[in-house]
Structure formats: C-alpha cells, structure tokens
Design an enzyme around this catalytic site. Structure first.
Site, short mmCIF file in Angstrom:
data_model
loop_
_atom_site.label_atom_id
_atom_site.label_comp_id
_atom_site.label_asym_id
_atom_site.label_seq_id
_atom_site.Cartn_x
_atom_site.Cartn_y
_atom_site.Cartn_z
N TRP A 148 -2.63 2.00 2.08
CA TRP A 148 -2.41 1.78 3.43
C TRP A 148 -0.40 3.35 3.42
CZ3 TRP A 148 2.30 0.40 4.77
CH2 TRP A 148 2.34 -0.57 3.76
N ASN A 149 -0.15 2.84 2.07
CA ASN A 149 1.09 3.08 2.47
C ASN A 149 1.62 4.53 2.17
OD1 ASN A 149 0.42 2.77 -0.44
ND2 ASN A 149 2.96 1.57 -0.40
N LYS A 172 -12.63 4.65 -0.81
CA LYS A 172 -12.87 3.95 0.31
C LYS A 172 -11.22 4.03 0.46
CE LYS A 172 -11.96 -0.13 0.86
NZ LYS A 172 -10.86 0.13 2.06
N GLY A 226 -3.47 -0.22 -5.40
CA GLY A 226 -3.18 -1.41 -4.21
C GLY A 226 -2.31 -2.84 -5.23
N GLU A 248 -3.68 0.35 -10.52
CA GLU A 248 -1.97 1.15 -10.44
C GLU A 248 -1.85 -0.04 -8.90
OE1 GLU A 248 -0.27 3.21 -11.35
OE2 GLU A 248 -1.62 4.95 -11.66
N CYS A 282 5.41 1.12 -3.64
CA CYS A 282 5.44 0.51 -5.07
C CYS A 282 6.48 0.81 -6.14
CB CYS A 282 4.52 0.22 -5.76
SG CYS A 282 3.43 2.63 -6.23
N GLU A 369 7.39 -9.25 -4.53
CA GLU A 369 7.69 -7.37 -3.54
C GLU A 369 7.53 -8.31 -1.72
OE1 GLU A 369 3.98 -4.84 -4.06
OE2 GLU A 369 5.11 -3.75 -4.47
N GLU A 446 -2.09 8.73 -13.56
CA GLU A 446 -1.96 9.36 -12.46
C GLU A 446 -1.19 10.10 -12.65
OE1 GLU A 446 -3.17 7.32 -8.88
OE2 GLU A 446 -4.80 7.04 -9.08
P1 NAD Z 1 -4.39 -3.94 -0.84
O1 NAD Z 1 -4.50 -4.77 -2.29
O2 NAD Z 1 -4.23 -5.69 0.28
O3 NAD Z 1 -5.29 -3.44 -0.88
C1 NAD Z 1 -5.85 -1.89 -1.21
C2 NAD Z 1 -6.72 -1.62 -0.50
O4 NAD Z 1 -7.87 -2.86 -1.87
C3 NAD Z 1 -7.60 -1.20 0.18
O5 NAD Z 1 -8.23 0.62 0.69
C4 NAD Z 1 -8.27 -2.55 1.02
O6 NAD Z 1 -9.31 -1.88 1.57
C5 NAD Z 1 -8.61 -2.52 -0.80
N1 NAD Z 1 -9.92 -3.47 -1.09
C6 NAD Z 1 -9.07 -5.06 -0.57
N2 NAD Z 1 -9.50 -6.21 -0.99
C7 NAD Z 1 -10.90 -5.93 -1.79
C8 NAD Z 1 -11.10 -5.84 -2.49
N3 NAD Z 1 -11.96 -8.13 -2.59
N4 NAD Z 1 -12.13 -5.50 -3.08
C9 NAD Z 1 -12.55 -4.08 -2.84
N5 NAD Z 1 -11.62 -3.70 -2.34
C10 NAD Z 1 -10.59 -3.93 -1.73
O7 NAD Z 1 -3.23 -3.65 -0.96
P2 NAD Z 1 -2.41 -2.52 0.29
O8 NAD Z 1 -1.61 -4.16 0.99
O9 NAD Z 1 -2.95 -1.26 0.58
O10 NAD Z 1 -1.51 -2.36 -0.57
C11 NAD Z 1 0.18 -2.42 -0.60
C12 NAD Z 1 0.00 -2.46 -2.57
O11 NAD Z 1 -0.33 -1.22 -3.37
C13 NAD Z 1 1.38 -2.79 -2.91
O12 NAD Z 1 1.49 -4.06 -3.74
C14 NAD Z 1 1.87 -1.97 -3.80
O13 NAD Z 1 3.02 -1.99 -4.63
C15 NAD Z 1 1.20 -1.49 -4.10
N6 NAD Z 1 1.07 -0.09 -4.58
C16 NAD Z 1 1.03 0.31 -5.76
C17 NAD Z 1 1.14 1.72 -6.30
C18 NAD Z 1 1.38 2.53 -7.45
O14 NAD Z 1 1.17 3.29 -7.70
N7 NAD Z 1 1.10 1.72 -9.05
C19 NAD Z 1 0.93 2.95 -4.95
C20 NAD Z 1 1.46 2.59 -3.64
C21 NAD Z 1 1.11 1.26 -3.08
#
Ligand code: NAD
Length: 467
Positions: A148-149, A172, A226, A248, A282, A369, A446
């Site tokens: 979502w960020n 998704k 995520g 990522e 991130c 984090e 990416e």
């Molecule tokens: P999250 O892992 O909770 O969710 C990310 C995505 O995964 C969402 O679409 C969510 O619906 C989905 N998801 C959740 N559980 C799942 C499952 N069991 N199976 C499949 N999909 C599932 O993360 P968040 O809170 O939305 O995002 C924040 C995190 O993302 C932070 O840790 C941040 O550092 C990371 N992030 C990383 C990068 C990068 O490029 N490395 C970029 C942006 C954010």
C-alpha cells in the site's frame, strides 16, 4: 469516483459476490466499496491471462511497445486524478502522489523501449558442425502482489518489465489501496491493451489469492513486494510448483555521515528520504550514524527540516502504535526527542516528524523497521567499526554514505552488505537502475535490463549441422 465494485478479468469488469470498504486514513471515513474476489474469480483471472499469453508473446516487440507507450500516456494524462485517489486512500500529500503516477508512467515508457532490446546471444559451438543460441522467452503468466505504501509505482514496476518481456499479468493490489490500482487498470483499458494481458483482482483475503496462484501450474512467476514475513511464506509455498519468485521485502537502511562530509547537505537529504511518504518506505533511513564532530550541525539542520516537512497521516492505527512503541522504547532507554515524539492525537492517524538523539544500537528502533517519520541519530567516533554496525541487521536493501574521501567511498561501498548504496545523495529508483536487496530484504531486481531479465527464460538452442 469511478465504479470500483468490479475486478478486471479478461475483457470484462466483473462483479464479485461481495465487496469490502476502503477508508481514508486522514478522516477514517469510507471512500468506496471494492470487489472482494474469492478463489473462483482469481482462477478466472489466471484463465484470462493464460488465454491472452500466446498472442501477447507473439506480438512484434514494437507493437507491444506501442501499446505500453499508449498506457504510459493515459496514466500521465490522469496523474492528477489518480494522485487525488491515492492521497485519499493512502494519505500521502497530493504532490507526492501525482509525482508517483508520473514516475510510474516513466517506468512504463522505459520498459516499452526495452522491448526492442530483448536480444539473445550467439555462443561458440562445441564442434565445427554445432551452433548454439540463447533465445529470450517470456516466463509465462505472472502473478503480482503489491503493498500500500506506493500503490501505483509498485504496480507499474512489475507491469512494465513483465509486459515488455511478453508476459501476461494477474495483479493483486494491497487491500488498503485498491482504488489507485483500479484507476491504473482503467488507464490500460483506455490505451487498448488486449483483453487478458493485465487482470486486476481486488480482495480482502490475500492469503486465498496467494494460494490459488501458487497452486496453479500456469502461473510461472510470482513477483511480490511487501513484508519479509509474507515474503517468507510465499517462498515456502513456491517450492511446491518450483515457481520463479521475486521478493522485494523490508529494509532497515543505515546512513553513515563521515567527518569529511558536509553535515548540512547530508541532513537535508536524510530529511527528504526519511519524511517522504511519512517514513513509510522500505528505503527510509532507520539508523543515522553521524560522526560526533558533525553531530551538532547535522541534528540542528535535521530538526529544522523535520519541523518544515509536509506529512500526511500514517496508513492506520496499527502503524501509529508501532511508531509509538519504538519511540517510547528509545526514550525509556535514554534517547531524547529533539522534535516530535508523540502521536498528534485527534482525528486520523497522524504522527509528527520526529528526531531522536542519543540513540543506541540495542534500541527497538534500531532492530525493527519503524515505517514512520522518526529519524534516530546515533553518534560514532570510530570510522573503522561503524560499517560493521551498519551491517549488523538481517536486512540488506539500501545504505546511504556521506563522505568526500575517494578511498573511503570505494572501501565502504564494497564492505556494505546492501543491494543499493547511495553516496552523497542521488535518486534510488530511476527506471534504468536495478532496484532490490540482499539478505532478508529479498531477491530479484526491478528496473533496468536486469529487471526485464527477471521475467525471461533464456532457452539454450543447440543445432547440429549434420552432413
Ligand atoms: P504486507 O506483506 O502485509 O502486504 C503486501 C502485499 O501482500 C499486500 O498486497 C497484501 O495483501 C499481500 N499479502 C498479505 N498476506 C499475504 C499472503 N499470505 N499471501 C499472499 N499475499 C499476501 O506488507 P505491507 O504492510 O503492505 O507493506 C509494507 C512492507 O513492504 C514493508 O515491510 C516494506 O519495507 C515493504 N516494501 C518493500 C519494498 C521493496 O522494494 N523492497 C517496497 C515497498 C514496500
């Protein structure tokens, strides 16, 4: 606001059995109802992507590029509208949101241009009558899962290289920010992308989506951005079908400000990357190591910038609770809040830009984090041991270094265990650069041609010239 209660599957916007509500973090008010797709609709989206794949793959590269350029134009033309949607559902300031849409369009454009450079290779044969070629081929149907960020740029950074490589996609978006994703899908439809090439499945039950795409042998790659926790679970699930995966994940970026650096320039840049998106990135600096000779000048400028920063609300109450826990732990262990330091209270989920001094490595904020607008400053005297302190994290996404010493720049850059090292500022995510981490920050890249290669298989073709 457009009709958002439907998912894009093939040529159709389909209704799901139910919907879920999206809320504005600034006010807590509902913004709209979105299709809550279950496993059945996810499977139909995979059907549509699988049906569309042969023609998309076979389409000449310049025609694929034309369609992607048209999508980039549509996206750019809608930047303000989509930016306003993003601000409402995610909370970031409008200028940041609009800028993100324009940057998403730029990523698509760059990837479109790359279609014409999907070169193979000719390799020396094993004997006189043998020829060997490497043929780049798209991996197949791709499932994308985004956070979502950065609700738009995370989507375009997956769609661009996947479509350029000739893959079709089922995407998704995060359940907190599906409205921006729907607006992106509308731009692709308006651009005339063939049905099924990009399918959008919104759901409040992400694990069910993950289970369907992981179990379907037609999905050949999953690209996830995520949290590290969910990333680990997807890595485990991908073993079953030996699927390609890009993950990522989270980060815990150190900043190293050496005694020969300009403390004011460093503080300005740290403030920009720290307070962007209210620290919900991130790549946000999480441990700011400043040489003690510069600490006073550095923190004074950082505090000035923090107090002038324009911040939106955090994404939800949980985020405020996590930031509060980190700050309270630091204060209880002897840190000082030079500005900010407690939730603003009142409506919404605001937290002020905060600068902490006197932080030490054992504090929670230096290990987890934070994902919020808190800048923890740690002083150091020993330039030889500070790199080991910076590396002492399971994460390895990005590190920032401030120095004007050439030897030190090269030595430190080589010693840092991070996928990306930024010296004296500089942008992190332009479309031509391979963005990504090491260690628990994930794998895969990416951006750049490495990013497109993540969606390709190189088939090895050996031909005998039998006489
Ligand atoms: P999250 O892992 O909770 O969710 C990310 C995505 O995964 C969402 O679409 C969510 O619906 C989905 N998801 C959740 N559980 C799942 C499952 N069991 N199976 C499949 N999909 C599932 O993360 P968040 O809170 O939305 O995002 C924040 C995190 O993302 C932070 O840790 C941040 O550092 C990371 N992030 C990383 C990068 C990068 O490029 N490395 C970029 C942006 C954010």
């Amino acid at each position: 606001m457009a009709d958002t209660g439907r998912a894009l599957i093939g040529a159709e916007w389909r209704e799901a059995d139910g919907t879920f509500t999206v809320y504005a973090p600034a006010t807590g008010q509902p913004l709209g109802e979105v299709a809550d797709c279950g496993p059945e609709l996810t499977a139909r989206a995979v059907d549509a992507a699988a049906e569309a794949f042969p023609a998309w793959r076979a389409m000449p590269a310049h025609e694929r590029a034309d369609l992607m350029r048209a999508a980039a134009r549509e996206l750019a033309a809608r930047a303000e509208t989509i930016g306003a949607i993003m601000t409402a559902e995610q909370g970031k300031p409008l200028a940041e949101a609009t800028g993100e849409v324009l940057s998403g369009a730029d990523h698509l454009l760059w990837a479109a241009e790359e279609t014409r450079r999907l070169y193979g290779e000719t390799v020396p044969g094993a004997h006189a009558d043998n020829r060997i070629w490497l043929l780049p081929e798209p991996v197949g149907v791709v499932a994308g899962i985004t956070p979502w960020n950065f609700p738009v740029s995370m989507i375009t950074r997956k769609l661009g290289p996947a479509l350029a490589a000739g893959c079709t996609v089922v995407l998704k978006p995060a359940e907190l920010t599906p409205l921006s994703a729907i607006a992106v899908a509308e731009a692709f439809v308006a651009a005339g992308l063939p049905a099924g090439v990009f399918n959008l499945v919104t759901t409040s039950r992400p694990a069910e989506f993950g289970a369907v795409v992981m179990a379907d042998p037609r999905v050949r790659k999953v690209s996830f951005t995520g949290s590290t926790e969910v990333g680990r679970e997807l890595i485990r699930q991908s073993a079953q079908d030996v699927k390609r995966l890009s993950v990522e994940l989270g980060g815990h970026a150190p900043v190293l400000v050496f005694p020969d650096a300009d403390p004011v320039a460093a503080a300005r840049a740290v403030a920009r990357s720290k307070f962007l998106n209210a620290g919900q990135a991130c790549t946000a600096p999480n441990r700011i190591y400043v040489h003690s000779s510069l600490a006073a000048a550095f923190t004074a400028e950082l505090v000035r910038r923090a107090e002038a920063a324009e911040l939106g609300p955090l994404i939800d109450e949980r985020a405020v609770a996590k930031v509060t826990r980190h700050v309270e732990d630091a204060l209880a262990r002897g840190a000082t809040a030079l500005t900010g330091g407690r939730a603003s209270g009142g409506r919404g989920t605001s937290y002020p830009a905060t600068v902490l001094s006197g932080v030490t490595d054992d504090m929670l904020i230096c290990r987890e984090e934070t994902f919020g607008p808190v800048a923890p400053v740690l002083e150091f005297d020993d330039c030889d041991t500070v790199v080991a302190r910076a590396n002492a994290t399971p994460y390895g996404l990005t590190a920032y270094v401030w120095t004007n010493d050439l030897n030190r720049t090269i030595r430190i850059a080589e010693e840092l265990q991070f996928g990306m090292v930024t010296v004296n500022g500089g942008p992190l995510a332009p479309p031509q650069a391979p963005f990504g981490g090491v260690k628990s920050s994930g794998y895969g890249r990416e951006g750049g041609h490495h990013g497109v290669a993540d969606y390709l298989e190189y088939k090895y073709l050996s031909v005998g010239l039998g006489r």
